[in-house]
Design a protein around this motif. Sequence first.
Motif, PDB file in Angstrom:
ATOM      1  N   GLU A  53      50.328 112.372  -1.116  1.00 31.51           N
ATOM      2  CA  GLU A  53      49.908 111.453  -1.936  1.00 31.51           C
ATOM      3  C   GLU A  53      49.743 112.315  -3.309  1.00 31.51           C
ATOM      4  O   GLU A  53      49.146 113.611  -3.331  1.00 31.51           O
ATOM      5  CB  GLU A  53      49.005 110.677  -1.683  1.00 31.51           C
ATOM      6  N   GLU A 160      53.606 108.452  -5.031  1.00 35.41           N
ATOM      7  CA  GLU A 160      52.545 107.731  -5.443  1.00 35.41           C
ATOM      8  C   GLU A 160      51.282 107.350  -4.357  1.00 35.41           C
ATOM      9  O   GLU A 160      51.713 107.246  -3.099  1.00 35.41           O
ATOM     10  CB  GLU A 160      52.736 106.443  -6.091  1.00 35.41           C
ATOM     11  N   LYS A 161      50.144 107.421  -4.810  1.00 32.21           N
ATOM     12  CA  LYS A 161      48.789 107.106  -3.902  1.00 32.21           C
ATOM     13  C   LYS A 161      49.327 105.434  -3.251  1.00 32.21           C
ATOM     14  O   LYS A 161      49.415 104.609  -3.904  1.00 32.21           O
ATOM     15  CB  LYS A 161      47.685 107.043  -4.446  1.00 32.21           C
ATOM     16  N   GLY A 162      49.021 105.444  -1.910  1.00 29.97           N
ATOM     17  CA  GLY A 162      49.347 104.105  -1.116  1.00 29.97           C
ATOM     18  C   GLY A 162      50.626 104.028  -0.874  1.00 29.97           C
ATOM     19  O   GLY A 162      50.966 103.042   0.001  1.00 29.97           O
ATOM     20  N   ILE A 163      51.629 104.858  -1.151  1.00 26.34           N
ATOM     21  CA  ILE A 163      52.840 104.842  -0.828  1.00 26.34           C
ATOM     22  C   ILE A 163      53.001 105.844   0.467  1.00 26.34           C
ATOM     23  O   ILE A 163      52.897 106.911   0.305  1.00 26.34           O
ATOM     24  CB  ILE A 163      54.187 105.156  -1.687  1.00 26.34           C
ATOM     25  N   HIS A 164      53.392 105.528   1.495  1.00 25.60           N
ATOM     26  CA  HIS A 164      53.723 106.098   2.715  1.00 25.60           C
ATOM     27  C   HIS A 164      54.897 106.405   3.161  1.00 25.60           C
ATOM     28  O   HIS A 164      55.959 105.669   2.471  1.00 25.60           O
ATOM     29  CB  HIS A 164      52.892 105.297   3.907  1.00 25.60           C
ATOM     30  N   PRO A 170      53.463 100.523   8.117  1.00 23.76           N
ATOM     31  CA  PRO A 170      52.506 100.071   7.038  1.00 23.76           C
ATOM     32  C   PRO A 170      50.979 100.784   8.006  1.00 23.76           C
ATOM     33  O   PRO A 170      50.672 100.505   8.876  1.00 23.76           O
ATOM     34  CB  PRO A 170      52.484  98.905   6.857  1.00 23.76           C
TER      35      PRO A 170
END
Length: 221
Positions: A53, A160-164, A170
Amino acid sequence: MRAPRGGGGGWKMAAGGGSAGRPCAAWLLIAAALTAVQVSAVEVNTPEEMFVENGTDAKLPCTFTSVEVISSAASVSWSFQPEGAATRISFFYYSNGKSYPGKDIPFKDRITWAGDLNKKDASITISNMQFRDNGTYICDVKNPPDIVVKPGEIRVRVVEKGIHSPYNLPAFPVATVAGIAIGTVTGLSSLISIVVCLVIRKNNSKKRYSGDPDIDARLGM
């Protein structure tokens, strides 16, 4: 009679031939010694791909195997090939307990040694990862006389933060999922038990009071 002069010359040639053979024998001994030395390979292990991230710290894992004892001559070097570039940039070197980060590199002052050569760990940490840090990171380990066959390569993708990773499900805590499942099963079991008890009680009541017209009327018999 005197011995022929030519015979003396023949002895000299024999002596000269013996001295000329000594270098050949020495080379044969050296070749045999080199053949006797067993040279093995250092195997470097790294993950093929990592998702990091933006703005977080990333530990780039690198381990290795070597049959030789880890000595002060062992060294680790890291290089970086930016996404879309054709050349590599050497940005970190470690040997004999000291690290030598490169000066003109994209991640200057953000690199920390995170390994332990005695434990055959050559990992590093890069803090505050940025999108420009996308690319391939190469870990190369040397432990003389062992040689490296192929360095380890990690393809790092900064997101981006929160994107894995698209290859992962998820993110959802396993403990939470287990708690929800257990709670659901427990609730259903309790509900079923209550319904069964009510049915049994009703049946028992019918059997106990059956025969009395007033009670039977109340119970719907």
